[in-house]
Write a protein that holds these residues in place. Structure first.
Motif, PDB file in Angstrom:
ATOM      1  N   VAL A  51      21.567  62.158  45.758  1.00 54.63           N
ATOM      2  CA  VAL A  51      22.404  62.419  44.593  1.00 54.63           C
ATOM      3  C   VAL A  51      22.548  61.150  43.759  1.00 54.63           C
ATOM      4  CG1 VAL A  51      24.718  63.080  43.817  1.00 54.63           C
ATOM      5  CG2 VAL A  51      23.625  64.324  45.701  1.00 54.63           C
ATOM      6  N   ARG A  52      22.724  60.018  44.410  1.00 54.07           N
ATOM      7  CA  ARG A  52      22.801  58.742  43.685  1.00 54.07           C
ATOM      8  C   ARG A  52      21.547  58.500  42.866  1.00 54.07           C
ATOM      9  NH1 ARG A  52      23.169  54.242  47.662  1.00 54.07           N
ATOM     10  NH2 ARG A  52      22.595  53.097  45.781  1.00 54.07           N
ATOM     11  N   GLU A  53      20.383  58.808  43.416  1.00 51.70           N
ATOM     12  CA  GLU A  53      19.129  58.612  42.691  1.00 51.70           C
ATOM     13  C   GLU A  53      19.120  59.396  41.383  1.00 51.70           C
ATOM     14  OE1 GLU A  53      16.089  59.797  45.394  1.00 51.70           O
ATOM     15  OE2 GLU A  53      16.375  58.075  46.738  1.00 51.70           O
ATOM     16  N   TRP A  54      19.564  60.664  41.439  1.00 52.93           N
ATOM     17  CA  TRP A  54      19.576  61.495  40.239  1.00 52.93           C
ATOM     18  C   TRP A  54      20.590  60.978  39.226  1.00 52.93           C
ATOM     19  CZ3 TRP A  54      16.254  65.170  38.671  1.00 52.93           C
ATOM     20  CH2 TRP A  54      15.337  65.648  39.619  1.00 52.93           C
ATOM     21  N   GLU A  68      34.632  64.427  50.328  1.00 55.04           N
ATOM     22  CA  GLU A  68      34.555  63.027  49.907  1.00 55.04           C
ATOM     23  C   GLU A  68      35.954  62.422  49.840  1.00 55.04           C
ATOM     24  OE1 GLU A  68      31.230  64.880  49.690  1.00 55.04           O
ATOM     25  OE2 GLU A  68      32.364  65.373  47.868  1.00 55.04           O
ATOM     26  N   VAL A  69      36.927  63.205  49.386  1.00 60.54           N
ATOM     27  CA  VAL A  69      38.311  62.737  49.366  1.00 60.54           C
ATOM     28  C   VAL A  69      38.759  62.384  50.785  1.00 60.54           C
ATOM     29  CG1 VAL A  69      40.710  63.410  48.935  1.00 60.54           C
ATOM     30  CG2 VAL A  69      38.930  63.992  47.267  1.00 60.54           C
ATOM     31  N   ASP A 112      27.700  53.142  48.870  1.00 61.94           N
ATOM     32  CA  ASP A 112      27.985  54.573  48.958  1.00 61.94           C
ATOM     33  C   ASP A 112      29.475  54.856  48.773  1.00 61.94           C
ATOM     34  OD1 ASP A 112      25.319  54.962  49.352  1.00 61.94           O
ATOM     35  OD2 ASP A 112      25.472  55.778  51.370  1.00 61.94           O
ATOM     36  N   ILE A 113      30.321  53.992  49.322  1.00 60.58           N
ATOM     37  CA  ILE A 113      31.760  54.134  49.103  1.00 60.58           C
ATOM     38  C   ILE A 113      32.078  54.023  47.618  1.00 60.58           C
ATOM     39  CG2 ILE A 113      34.022  53.071  49.502  1.00 60.58           C
ATOM     40  CD1 ILE A 113      33.024  54.542  51.935  1.00 60.58           C
ATOM     41  N   ASP A 114      31.491  53.027  46.957  1.00 62.59           N
ATOM     42  CA  ASP A 114      31.731  52.843  45.523  1.00 62.59           C
ATOM     43  C   ASP A 114      31.254  54.050  44.727  1.00 62.59           C
ATOM     44  OD1 ASP A 114      32.793  50.358  46.048  1.00 62.59           O
ATOM     45  OD2 ASP A 114      30.978  49.253  45.478  1.00 62.59           O
ATOM     46  N   PHE A 115      30.137  54.624  45.133  1.00 60.32           N
ATOM     47  CA  PHE A 115      29.619  55.796  44.438  1.00 60.32           C
ATOM     48  C   PHE A 115      30.610  56.958  44.531  1.00 60.32           C
ATOM     49  CE2 PHE A 115      27.281  59.853  44.731  1.00 60.32           C
ATOM     50  CZ  PHE A 115      26.759  59.891  43.442  1.00 60.32           C
ATOM     51  N   GLU A 117      33.807  56.844  45.220  1.00 58.00           N
ATOM     52  CA  GLU A 117      35.135  56.521  44.701  1.00 58.00           C
ATOM     53  C   GLU A 117      35.132  56.295  43.193  1.00 58.00           C
ATOM     54  OE1 GLU A 117      38.780  54.113  46.595  1.00 58.00           O
ATOM     55  OE2 GLU A 117      36.955  52.933  46.367  1.00 58.00           O
ATOM     56  N   GLN A 118      34.069  55.686  42.663  1.00 53.30           N
ATOM     57  CA  GLN A 118      34.089  55.244  41.270  1.00 53.30           C
ATOM     58  C   GLN A 118      33.152  56.041  40.367  1.00 53.30           C
ATOM     59  OE1 GLN A 118      33.372  50.972  41.203  1.00 53.30           O
ATOM     60  NE2 GLN A 118      34.677  50.667  42.991  1.00 53.30           N
ATOM     61  N   THR A 119      32.004  56.458  40.884  1.00 50.09           N
ATOM     62  CA  THR A 119      31.032  57.162  40.045  1.00 50.09           C
ATOM     63  C   THR A 119      31.293  58.664  40.023  1.00 50.09           C
ATOM     64  OG1 THR A 119      29.350  55.484  40.519  1.00 50.09           O
ATOM     65  CG2 THR A 119      28.577  57.589  39.651  1.00 50.09           C
ATOM     66  N   CYS A 120      31.593  59.243  41.177  1.00 45.75           N
ATOM     67  CA  CYS A 120      31.840  60.685  41.228  1.00 45.75           C
ATOM     68  C   CYS A 120      33.102  61.025  40.433  1.00 45.75           C
ATOM     69  CB  CYS A 120      31.988  61.150  42.674  1.00 45.75           C
ATOM     70  SG  CYS A 120      30.462  61.096  43.621  1.00 45.75           S
TER      71      CYS A 120
END
Length: 233
Positions: A51-54, A68-69, A112-115, A117-120
């Motif tokens: 998902v991060r790649e996309w 994720e929460v 992955d944590i940053d993704f 918490e911050q990107t999603c």
């Protein structure tokens, strides 16, 4: 351009790869992942990376789901962490850990944590649709929605959002393996982590959808009657 929503993945990276291969997203398409990338399936690590790649390509929006929460909250409370492990967190930790030992939170890399918490995002809104993990309070604008609605509420006789936009969501798994179409609300959590479930991608403008399952089977269909809802768009 297509707008393609993908339902709850729950660690099923192979199914996700197969689904994306079947759908064949183009550079002009907009992907929207509805959350619940982790827990219960065998490869939460691989799902997050995919998902991060996309998202990094600029081709996708990733929402945050309740799982994720839970993962993020588990960092701060031993009691919460134990509860999360019972709801599939143990599978997520195992996907990050070496095979010779049980996983721990320290195995999850900060990127992955940053993704998560911050990107999603908590939701994504277009001129015609609202994308959210769980659901929406029908009377409130999206910027006033609270976390209970966005991440946790199940679909129990949903009401149309006051904006008139169609809500696309996951979270309430459909044991039938088929999307739930309430006209103003469409749920595409089709129980991907179950041996009898499917992972779903929906083209929100045409009503066409694609599904794959753990056995490697795939199928394609259309929500019906979908075209009439969008004839004026």
């Amino acid at each position: 351009m297509r707008t393609l929503a993908i339902g709850d993945i729950h660690g099923q990276r192979q199914m996700l790869d197969q689904l994306l291969s079947r759908v064949g997203p183009k550079a002009s398409d907009q992907l929207v992942f509805l959350g619940d990338y982790v827990d219960r399936g065998p490869d939460s690590k691989g799902v997050i990376q995919r998902v991060r790649e996309w998202v990094d390509r600029g081709s996708a929006v990733a929402l945050r789901g309740n799982h994720e929460v839970m993962l993020l909250e588990a960092r701060h409370s031993p009691d919460y962490a134990e509860s999360w492990r019972r709801y599939g967190g143990i599978d997520t930790l195992a996907s990050y850990a070496p095979a010779y030992r049980e996983g721990s939170m320290s195995d999850i890399p900060q990127v992955d944590i940053d993704f998560l918490e911050q990107t999603c995002r908590p939701y994504f809104e277009t001129g015609t649709h609202i994308f959210v993990h769980a659901g929406v309070s029908p009377s409130l604008p999206m910027e006033e929605q609270d976390d209970l609605w966005l991440y946790w509420e199940k679909l129990n006789d949903p009401t149309a959002h006051h904006s008139g936009k169609i809500v696309i969501c996951g979270h309430t798994h459909q044991r039938s393996g088929m999307p739930l179409d309430c006209m103003h609300t469409i749920c595409i959590d089709t129980w991907a982590y179950s041996p009898t479930g499917w992972l779903t991608c929906l083209d929100v403008h045409s009503g066409e959808y694609w599904q794959v399952n753990a056995a490697g089977q795939s199928r394609r269909d259309w929500l019906d009657p979908y075209e009439s809802r969008h004839r004026s768009e």
